[in-house]
Design a protein around this motif. Sequence first.
Motif, mmCIF file in Angstrom:
data_model
loop_
_atom_site.group_PDB
_atom_site.id
_atom_site.type_symbol
_atom_site.label_atom_id
_atom_site.label_comp_id
_atom_site.label_asym_id
_atom_site.label_seq_id
_atom_site.Cartn_x
_atom_site.Cartn_y
_atom_site.Cartn_z
ATOM 1 N N ASN A 64 0.806 -1.222 0.000
ATOM 2 C CA ASN A 64 0.000 0.000 0.000
ATOM 3 C C ASN A 64 0.837 1.268 0.000
ATOM 4 O O ASN A 64 0.356 2.320 -0.425
ATOM 5 C CB ASN A 64 -0.929 0.002 1.213
ATOM 6 N N ALA A 65 2.088 1.177 0.480
ATOM 7 C CA ALA A 65 2.913 2.391 0.623
ATOM 8 C C ALA A 65 4.054 2.463 -0.383
ATOM 9 O O ALA A 65 4.846 3.408 -0.337
ATOM 10 C CB ALA A 65 3.470 2.480 2.037
ATOM 11 N N LYS A 66 4.149 1.515 -1.298
ATOM 12 C CA LYS A 66 5.332 1.474 -2.179
ATOM 13 C C LYS A 66 5.412 2.675 -3.129
ATOM 14 O O LYS A 66 6.510 3.046 -3.564
ATOM 15 C CB LYS A 66 5.377 0.173 -2.970
ATOM 16 N N ASP A 67 4.279 3.310 -3.415
ATOM 17 C CA ASP A 67 4.294 4.458 -4.322
ATOM 18 C C ASP A 67 4.265 5.792 -3.585
ATOM 19 O O ASP A 67 4.132 6.845 -4.220
ATOM 20 C CB ASP A 67 3.099 4.371 -5.288
ATOM 21 N N ASP A 97 10.356 15.596 9.028
ATOM 22 C CA ASP A 97 10.352 16.240 7.712
ATOM 23 C C ASP A 97 9.217 15.714 6.851
ATOM 24 O O ASP A 97 8.561 16.481 6.123
ATOM 25 C CB ASP A 97 11.693 16.028 7.010
ATOM 26 N N TYR A 98 8.976 14.412 6.924
ATOM 27 C CA TYR A 98 7.860 13.839 6.176
ATOM 28 C C TYR A 98 6.523 14.336 6.727
ATOM 29 O O TYR A 98 5.608 14.696 5.981
ATOM 30 C CB TYR A 98 7.895 12.308 6.255
ATOM 31 N N ILE A 99 6.406 14.362 8.044
ATOM 32 C CA ILE A 99 5.149 14.770 8.674
ATOM 33 C C ILE A 99 4.821 16.220 8.356
ATOM 34 O O ILE A 99 3.659 16.572 8.114
ATOM 35 C CB ILE A 99 5.214 14.527 10.195
ATOM 36 N N GLU A 100 5.846 17.066 8.317
ATOM 37 C CA GLU A 100 5.610 18.473 7.995
ATOM 38 C C GLU A 100 5.033 18.624 6.586
ATOM 39 O O GLU A 100 4.181 19.490 6.353
ATOM 40 C CB GLU A 100 6.907 19.274 8.133
ATOM 41 N N LYS A 101 5.460 17.801 5.658
ATOM 42 C CA LYS A 101 4.892 17.839 4.297
ATOM 43 C C LYS A 101 3.429 17.426 4.301
ATOM 44 O O LYS A 101 2.598 18.012 3.607
ATOM 45 C CB LYS A 101 5.692 16.920 3.370
ATOM 46 N N LYS A 113 1.383 17.734 6.845
ATOM 47 C CA LYS A 113 0.627 18.762 7.559
ATOM 48 C C LYS A 113 0.220 19.920 6.655
ATOM 49 O O LYS A 113 -0.815 20.553 6.877
ATOM 50 C CB LYS A 113 1.442 19.297 8.747
ATOM 51 N N ILE A 114 1.023 20.221 5.629
ATOM 52 C CA ILE A 114 0.668 21.326 4.731
ATOM 53 C C ILE A 114 -0.149 20.848 3.533
ATOM 54 O O ILE A 114 -0.353 21.597 2.574
ATOM 55 C CB ILE A 114 1.916 22.093 4.254
ATOM 56 N N GLY A 115 -0.613 19.598 3.590
ATOM 57 C CA GLY A 115 -1.567 19.124 2.600
ATOM 58 C C GLY A 115 -1.010 18.289 1.471
ATOM 59 O O GLY A 115 -1.758 17.897 0.566
ATOM 60 N N GLU A 116 0.291 18.004 1.470
ATOM 61 C CA GLU A 116 0.839 17.166 0.402
ATOM 62 C C GLU A 116 0.329 15.739 0.555
ATOM 63 O O GLU A 116 0.134 15.235 1.659
ATOM 64 C CB GLU A 116 2.370 17.190 0.441
ATOM 65 N N GLU A 117 0.124 15.070 -0.571
ATOM 66 C CA GLU A 117 -0.443 13.724 -0.564
ATOM 67 C C GLU A 117 0.616 12.669 -0.861
ATOM 68 O O GLU A 117 1.689 12.969 -1.391
ATOM 69 C CB GLU A 117 -1.581 13.621 -1.596
ATOM 70 N N ASN A 118 0.295 11.422 -0.492
ATOM 71 C CA ASN A 118 1.153 10.260 -0.795
ATOM 72 C C ASN A 118 2.578 10.436 -0.255
ATOM 73 O O ASN A 118 3.548 10.155 -0.952
ATOM 74 C CB ASN A 118 1.193 9.998 -2.306
ATOM 75 N N ILE A 119 2.678 10.904 0.954
ATOM 76 C CA ILE A 119 3.992 11.113 1.566
ATOM 77 C C ILE A 119 4.387 9.905 2.417
ATOM 78 O O ILE A 119 5.362 9.212 2.116
ATOM 79 C CB ILE A 119 4.011 12.393 2.424
ATOM 80 N N ASN A 145 -0.446 1.278 9.290
ATOM 81 C CA ASN A 145 -1.241 1.737 8.152
ATOM 82 C C ASN A 145 -1.693 3.189 8.317
ATOM 83 O O ASN A 145 -2.605 3.644 7.634
ATOM 84 C CB ASN A 145 -2.445 0.821 7.910
ATOM 85 N N ALA A 146 -1.032 3.908 9.219
ATOM 86 C CA ALA A 146 -1.168 5.362 9.286
ATOM 87 C C ALA A 146 0.086 6.048 8.746
ATOM 88 O O ALA A 146 0.159 7.273 8.705
ATOM 89 C CB ALA A 146 -1.437 5.820 10.714
#
Length: 494
Positions: free
Chosen positions: A40-43, A75-79, A81-87, A334-335
């Motif tokens: 589920n997370a490979k992409d 760094d991933y979480i900050e992305k 938080k600002i609405g970026e998807e598939n991080i 899975n979060a």
Amino acid sequence: MSIKSIAAKIFARKIYNQTQAWSAKPVETQFEVFKSLIQNAKDTQFGKDHHFDTIKTFEDFQKNVPVRDYEDLKDYIEKVKIGEENILWKGKPLYFAKTSGTTSGAKYIPLTKESMPTHVNAARNAILHYINETGNADFVDGKMIFLQGSPILTEKHGIKFGRLSGIVAHFVPKYLQKNRMPSWETNCIEDWDTKVNAIVGETIKENMSVISGIPSWVQMYFERLQEKSDGKKIGEIFKNFNLFIYGGVNYEPYRAKFEQMIGKKVDSIELFPASEGFFAYQDSQKEKGMLLLLNSGIFYEFIKADEFFTENPKRYTIGEVEIGVNYALIVSTNAGLWGYNIGDTIQFTSLKPYRIIVSGRIKHYISAFGEHVIANEVENAMKEATAGTNIVINEFTVAPQITPANGLPYHEWLIEFEKEPENMQAFAEAIDDSMRKQNIYYDDLITGNVLQKVVITRVSKNGFQEYMKSQGKLGGQNKIPRLSNDRKIADNLK
């Protein structure tokens, strides 16, 4: 017997059978979870950065994904938080659970449409296992209270933010809504003192059958109830109260005080929920420990606590663990948490099925002299020292005193008593004897005259509550650390 209680028993048997099925094949269950997570997370950005497309085995995963804490994942979480998807996980999370305390302030833990149901189902299933084992389902017709944080949420970039307990409040099943207390309006009160008083006003004349929350804050609720009822026992106020559900801290140090306040023994169910996942619940009144949830979208790894701070410690999977060893708990979920150190340490009490106890925090220990004392040891010592006595403890914490004015250093036990021991010295000796039996390093330090025996300091009535209030942490999911390797809490209390 009501229709609701009959239905609860039927459903409880169904859930029990499902649990038996997956718990009978633990390694296979975890591998299926593992494969699903990677697929589920490979992409996602994280998946691409860590070459998830090449991961086929646990060993591949451990080579590609190092153990992380919040700071390493930030760094991933900050992305996100600002609405970026598939991080970290596909799409965007539904929620961020705000929780306290890293070096950079609050933590924000994602909750997704895949992970959110596991929180709700685990809490439900804990109660259903209790019903199936005991046959007691009458409490479903009474009122139930869940002491928790405010359900008021904020929203940014299409993601809602709030406390975990407040988020979960939005998912209470319809069939429980009429039974659930307090009211939504009262639950939204932010100030804990005001909130507890309002809860007392709403519940004192109700048929409360189930009470749930962190023991220290439920104790505060009980005290307020007694103040309003001329000192009546809780069991007199709520004649059908027979089930206490708790999590967050060990209940044992509070049990004697609770039984005194309630006026009788009541059954209890222990839960192990966290913002990072709902990891375990007590599935049996007869067996020690909580059932580790191996089928709930969480892949577990375990690092021996005494090896955790060494370079490249071995990461064990579920089929490799042993009973009685202190492990740091590492999760991938899975979060979108990957190789994540949640900070808690656990020990297995059973391998068929896998049951655990929470033994402490990997950073909450005392080792000022190499003694490696953990929370489970001090709680056991307190339990042994008070067993068979009239001593009642409200709260306690332990800290090292490295530079005393006189004599050798020592461990200081700061205790708020409801009922003090008649002989404080004998009580201190009992605690010290228990610590020496449990911890060989501590015993060596006492024997070698490096440390003197424990010193007890009385904390004034409500001293711990006042301390938490001064820190802005009164109520909710906040709790006093059982022990610290410094004196920040101890000096504040004194």
